[in-house]
Design a protein around this motif. Structure first.
Motif, mmCIF file in Angstrom:
data_model
loop_
_atom_site.group_PDB
_atom_site.id
_atom_site.type_symbol
_atom_site.label_atom_id
_atom_site.label_comp_id
_atom_site.label_asym_id
_atom_site.label_seq_id
_atom_site.Cartn_x
_atom_site.Cartn_y
_atom_site.Cartn_z
ATOM 1 N N SER A 97 -33.137 71.491 -20.162
ATOM 2 C CA SER A 97 -33.147 70.093 -19.726
ATOM 3 C C SER A 97 -31.717 69.553 -19.636
ATOM 4 C CB SER A 97 -33.960 69.248 -20.701
ATOM 5 O OG SER A 97 -33.870 67.891 -20.355
ATOM 6 N N LEU A 98 -31.421 68.894 -18.517
ATOM 7 C CA LEU A 98 -30.106 68.262 -18.360
ATOM 8 C C LEU A 98 -30.041 66.922 -19.071
ATOM 9 C CD1 LEU A 98 -29.447 69.060 -14.589
ATOM 10 C CD2 LEU A 98 -28.731 70.335 -16.617
ATOM 11 N N ILE A 99 -31.172 66.411 -19.496
ATOM 12 C CA ILE A 99 -31.223 65.118 -20.191
ATOM 13 C C ILE A 99 -31.037 65.306 -21.689
ATOM 14 C CG2 ILE A 99 -32.643 63.084 -20.649
ATOM 15 C CD1 ILE A 99 -31.643 63.319 -17.776
ATOM 16 N N SER A 100 -31.841 66.255 -22.267
ATOM 17 C CA SER A 100 -31.823 66.406 -23.723
ATOM 18 C C SER A 100 -30.855 67.477 -24.198
ATOM 19 C CB SER A 100 -33.232 66.741 -24.225
ATOM 20 O OG SER A 100 -33.707 67.927 -23.608
ATOM 21 N N ARG A 101 -30.345 68.296 -23.282
ATOM 22 C CA ARG A 101 -29.421 69.358 -23.689
ATOM 23 C C ARG A 101 -28.025 68.770 -23.878
ATOM 24 N NH1 ARG A 101 -29.342 74.993 -23.082
ATOM 25 N NH2 ARG A 101 -27.519 75.784 -24.202
ATOM 26 N N GLY A 102 -27.565 68.664 -25.083
ATOM 27 C CA GLY A 102 -26.235 68.145 -25.376
ATOM 28 C C GLY A 102 -26.195 66.612 -25.403
ATOM 29 N N PRO A 103 -25.048 66.015 -25.795
ATOM 30 C CA PRO A 103 -24.935 64.554 -25.935
ATOM 31 C C PRO A 103 -24.479 63.842 -24.666
ATOM 32 C CG PRO A 103 -22.971 65.602 -26.795
ATOM 33 C CD PRO A 103 -23.862 66.710 -26.306
ATOM 34 N N TRP A 104 -24.303 64.565 -23.557
ATOM 35 C CA TRP A 104 -23.602 63.988 -22.412
ATOM 36 C C TRP A 104 -24.407 62.876 -21.747
ATOM 37 C CZ3 TRP A 104 -19.290 65.774 -23.676
ATOM 38 C CH2 TRP A 104 -19.156 67.086 -24.136
ATOM 39 N N PHE A 105 -25.708 63.052 -21.619
ATOM 40 C CA PHE A 105 -26.494 62.004 -20.971
ATOM 41 C C PHE A 105 -26.501 60.738 -21.833
ATOM 42 C CE2 PHE A 105 -30.421 59.734 -19.998
ATOM 43 C CZ PHE A 105 -30.336 59.636 -18.613
ATOM 44 N N ALA A 106 -26.675 60.914 -23.129
ATOM 45 C CA ALA A 106 -26.682 59.732 -24.013
ATOM 46 C C ALA A 106 -25.329 59.020 -23.973
ATOM 47 C CB ALA A 106 -27.022 60.166 -25.441
ATOM 48 N N LEU A 107 -24.224 59.761 -23.917
ATOM 49 C CA LEU A 107 -22.904 59.137 -23.831
ATOM 50 C C LEU A 107 -22.747 58.376 -22.521
ATOM 51 C CD1 LEU A 107 -20.601 61.960 -25.283
ATOM 52 C CD2 LEU A 107 -21.202 59.763 -26.337
ATOM 53 N N ALA A 108 -23.273 58.928 -21.410
ATOM 54 C CA ALA A 108 -23.178 58.236 -20.121
ATOM 55 C C ALA A 108 -23.930 56.913 -20.168
ATOM 56 C CB ALA A 108 -23.726 59.128 -19.011
ATOM 57 N N VAL A 109 -25.110 56.906 -20.792
ATOM 58 C CA VAL A 109 -25.877 55.656 -20.911
ATOM 59 C C VAL A 109 -25.108 54.647 -21.758
ATOM 60 C CG1 VAL A 109 -28.005 54.638 -21.790
ATOM 61 C CG2 VAL A 109 -28.086 56.819 -20.551
ATOM 62 N N LEU A 110 -24.537 55.120 -22.883
ATOM 63 C CA LEU A 110 -23.776 54.213 -23.741
ATOM 64 C C LEU A 110 -22.561 53.634 -23.023
ATOM 65 C CD1 LEU A 110 -23.915 56.108 -27.165
ATOM 66 C CD2 LEU A 110 -25.066 53.966 -26.567
ATOM 67 N N LEU A 111 -21.874 54.480 -22.238
ATOM 68 C CA LEU A 111 -20.705 53.991 -21.501
ATOM 69 C C LEU A 111 -21.103 52.958 -20.470
ATOM 70 C CD1 LEU A 111 -18.657 57.298 -20.999
ATOM 71 C CD2 LEU A 111 -18.049 55.320 -22.426
ATOM 72 N N ALA A 112 -22.236 53.198 -19.767
ATOM 73 C CA ALA A 112 -22.686 52.221 -18.770
ATOM 74 C C ALA A 112 -23.036 50.901 -19.436
ATOM 75 C CB ALA A 112 -23.887 52.783 -18.001
ATOM 76 N N LEU A 113 -23.726 50.949 -20.563
ATOM 77 C CA LEU A 113 -24.090 49.719 -21.276
ATOM 78 C C LEU A 113 -22.848 49.013 -21.832
ATOM 79 C CD1 LEU A 113 -27.266 50.963 -23.211
ATOM 80 C CD2 LEU A 113 -27.195 49.420 -21.242
ATOM 81 N N LEU A 114 -21.871 49.808 -22.329
ATOM 82 C CA LEU A 114 -20.646 49.212 -22.865
ATOM 83 C C LEU A 114 -19.841 48.535 -21.754
ATOM 84 C CD1 LEU A 114 -18.728 48.782 -25.251
ATOM 85 C CD2 LEU A 114 -17.690 51.013 -24.728
ATOM 86 N N ALA A 115 -19.766 49.184 -20.593
ATOM 87 C CA ALA A 115 -19.019 48.588 -19.480
ATOM 88 C C ALA A 115 -19.654 47.271 -19.063
ATOM 89 C CB ALA A 115 -18.990 49.569 -18.304
ATOM 90 N N GLU A 116 -21.004 47.240 -18.991
ATOM 91 C CA GLU A 116 -21.670 45.985 -18.604
ATOM 92 C C GLU A 116 -21.447 44.899 -19.657
ATOM 93 O OE1 GLU A 116 -26.174 44.250 -17.840
ATOM 94 O OE2 GLU A 116 -25.848 46.423 -17.781
#
Length: 731
Positions: free
Chosen positions: A702-721
């Motif tokens: 899974s590209l979503i659950s494999r590794g922390p990268w997807f969760a970091l991308a979501v956090l960065l998007a929320l932080l930028a907003e």
């Protein structure tokens, strides 16, 4: 790893996937309009972009993308190859190369076609089995033990992904004690016998048991293939045929010789001999070889005869003479260990007695003895077809007492048997192994006969299932039969007949008291007799085995009575003994089987009657085994029974050179595998390689659950907003 691919694993159904992005897009557009009215378009678009990234990541999470990749199995697979090294494999039956050489060539082709990463483990077998490269076991007797080879394969199967066995089929149908669970592929090695120039003994006929001191015949059929060739035919005119005999494990002694003329392709020879001592004897018939014949291996054939001190006495009784008497007399009188007596009414109350020497004829002049003690001079009673009204009350009482005390009884079907004879209301109804009242007239038509697998080990039909399997297109049928009702408790079906409505019992057995009853629901089995086909052999063996089984031919002493059932004394074979304890109170049993390697305790199973036990024996290899049975009372041996069991294949090596392709195909079907003849080499190679091909294994990452990268991308998007909203004083 290889074969990367992107796949989608959506968490919502199709309708949800279509609706969710629309709702999210609508919410995003509504939020954009609010920000534009409040902040203006120039300051609103960075917020909308940050929110769009968050929404896009949410949609991506709902689609759950994954990377699908194929895994390469690095573990090595093993193909177990078993090659027949018996003497018959050294015959060049195609005129060019030996069977063994052709088998080796096939193994080489298979090796070349194996997928990468597959290794081949090779074993050889004849009478024994040994790893390739190791010397053959010292002192091993000649023979082809396919059952032992498959047993060895079953013991090695944890290390094998498939088993390939190459053989000509040996000298008897293979009957393996255990089959490997790994996929089995068989290669039948042997050419068409039509092109051979060869002399052989195709059949040796001897009684299975004889009475000591009684002369009996030894007959054989001889065959010459290629006799049309004038140069070969010239050497077939005056061939010597010799008969020899040996005790089990002893030396051969020539008894007689004769001459045979095989210029016409076939001949028969007959000798007469006798056994003066009770023992198990081996008889061997040998025909001299012809010049330039294929092989001398099949110029001989051997058989076993058990000599007994006394013969079994059989009485046939009927008040209506049927067509079956003639064939029964011929078949049972031809067995030197049986004495056949016929008693039948010829008119009024006049009876005819046809008896051999030693039978008390005087007690039969007035019909069936009314005294059970007088009837006990016979071990087995065969009843013809006649109505119950012709029995007297005293006769029926005598028959019941006779069977209850241990006598054997065989019913013959017919137009006046069972239901059709009015036996439902008679005193003899308990002796019929099914419920009466539902049948009537004979059902006519050709009904194919089969031996159920569950009954194949019963002594009355032992070996008959295999005989039918070898018939090669010949179907055994009965022309008429009675329809048995529901089976009585404890009854067992030994033969079945195929009817349009399904299978129906044809031969049924049950115990009654200490005796045993067999009921044959047909009056046309006599039509099987005559000729030299499978039907005649089936009829002869069925009646001779059934009379012995009904009589309970047993050995033992005062306390122990032992009856051998389905006696298959061969490597990788099995046999069963029924043990009856005459005084079972306080008695326990202990059984052992010993050979040169030591003694093994055998488990005993209780039968369905008080005092009846059964013990199963199996044999890993050939040799002399000693079976010992002890009856213990109070911890001490009250009585013992011991029997020597010489275990060896019934046919000597090479006595049947024809490839047993049909038997090997049946074995492959039983094992769920495949069998190929030499001409089908491509199919053989394809079957082996297919079974050795590793199953394709895939992994989804899974590209979503494999590794922390997807969760970091979501956090960065929320932080930028959040930072943009704070600068615009929206939080």
């Amino acid at each position: 790893m290889m074969g990367l691919a992107l796949i989608w694993r959506p968490a919502l159904p199709a309708a949800g996937l279509a609706l969710a992005p629309l709702l999210l897009a609508a919410m995003l557009y509504w939020q954009w309009r609010r920000w534009r009215r409040r902040l203006g378009a120039r300051r609103a678009w960075p917020l909308a972009a940050a929110r769009s990234v968050t929404v896009a990541l949410l949609v991506l999470a709902m689609l759950d993308p994954a990377c699908r990749r194929e895994l390469q199995d690095t573990a090595r697979q093993r193909l177990l190859v078993l090659v027949d090294r018996s003497d018959s494999m050294r015959v060049a039956d195609d005129g060019v190369a030996t069977r063994e050489a052709r088998a080796e060539a096939l193994v080489g082709l298979v090796r070349q076609a194996l997928p990468p990463g597959v290794e081949m483990a090779r074993w050889s077998f004849a009478a024994e089995t040994w790893p390739e490269g190791a010397p053959a076991p010292a002192g091993a007797a000649p023979g082809t033990d396919i059952g032992g080879a498959l047993l060895a394969a079953a013991e090695q199967e944890a290390q094998a992904a498939a088993v390939l066995l190459l053989t000509d089929g040996g000298d008897e149908p293979p009957q393996p004690l255990r089959l490997p669970r790994a996929p089995l592929v068989l290669a039948a090695i042997g050419s068409d016998p039509a092109g051979w120039r060869d002399v052989s003994v195709t059949e040796l006929r001897v009684p299975s048991a004889v009475e000591c001191g009684v002369t009996f015949p030894v007959e054989a059929d001889l065959l010459a293939r290629g006799h049309a060739d004038a140069s070969f035919r010239a050497g077939l005119e005056n061939l010597e045929v010799a008969l020899a005999r040996a005790r089990a494990g002893g030396n051969w002694e020539q008894l007689a010789s004769s001459r045979a003329d095989l210029r016409q392709g076939r001949a028969q020879v007959r000798f007469e001999t006798r056994c003066d001592e009770p023992a198990v004897w081996r008889y061997r018939l040998t025909v001299a070889g012809a010049p330039a014949e294929l092989s001398p291996l099949n110029n001989r054939r051997a058989a076993t005869v058990e000599a007994r001190r006394e013969a079994l006495d059989v009485l046939y009784f009927s008040r209506r003479l049927g067509a079956d008497l003639k064939r029964l007399r011929q078949t049972l009188s031809g067995d030197q260990a049986l004495t056949f007596t016929a008693l039948y009414r010829t008119g009024g109350e006049r009876y005819t007695v046809q008896a051999g020497e030693g039978v008390d004829v005087a007690s039969l002049r007035q019909g069936l003895p009314a005294d059970a003690a007088a009837l006990r001079q016979f071990e087995c009673l065969i009843l013809g077809s006649f109505p119950s009204q012709l029995w007297t009350a005293g006769e029926m009482r005598t028959v019941l007492q006779y069977v209850e005390a241990g006598g054997g009884l065989i019913w013959l079907g017919g137009e006046e048997s069972f239901d059709a004879g009015g036996y439902e209301a008679s005193a003899l109804a308990p002796l019929i192994p099914w419920r009466l009242g539902g049948g009537g007239a004979l059902q006519r038509g050709d009904h194919p006969v089969t031996v159920p697998l569950a009954a194949a080990d019963d002594p009355a039909v032992a070996g008959l299932r295999e005989l039918l399997a070898q018939s090669e297109g010949e179907t055994l049928t009965v022309a008429a039969m009675n329809l048995p009702g529901a089976l009585a408790p404890g009854a067992r079906v030994l033969l079945e007949a195929e009817r349009p409505q399904g299978r129906a019992p044809l031969l049924v057995t049950q115990a009654y008291g200490r005796g045993r009853v067999y009921a044959l629901a047909s009056n046309t089995s006599w039509q099987w007799a005559g000729g030299h086909g499978v039907a005649d052999t089936f009829y002869r063996r069925l009646w001779r085995q059934m009379t012995r089984a009904a009589a309970g031919a047993s050995a033992g002493g005062r306390l122990l009575q032992v009856t051998w059932e389905g006696n298959a004394l061969r490597p990788a074979g099995r046999t069963t003994a029924a043990v009856r304890v005459t005084e079972p109170e306080g008695v326990s049993l202990r059984a052992t089987l010993a050979d040169g390697g030591g003694s093994t305790a055998l488990p005993l199973e209780r039968g369905d009657e008080t005092g009846l036990w059964r013990v199963a024996l199996s044999f890993r290899g050939r040799g002399d085994y000693t079976f010992r049975l002890e009856a213990l009372r109070g911890g001490e041996v009250a009585e013992s029974y011991e029997k020597l069991l010489p275990v060896a294949p019934p046919a000597e090596e090479g006595t049947r050179l024809e490839c047993r392709a049909s038997d090997l195909k049946r074995l492959a079907e039983r094992a769920g595998g495949a069998c190929f003849e030499e001409a089908e080499a491509e199919g053989l190679i394809a079957a082996v390689t297919e079974r050795m091909r590793r199953p394709r294994r895939f992994e989804q990452v899974s590209l979503i659950s494999r590794g922390p990268w997807f969760a970091l991308a979501v956090l960065l998007a929320l932080l930028a907003e959040w930072m943009l909203r704070r600068r615009r004083q929206l939080v």
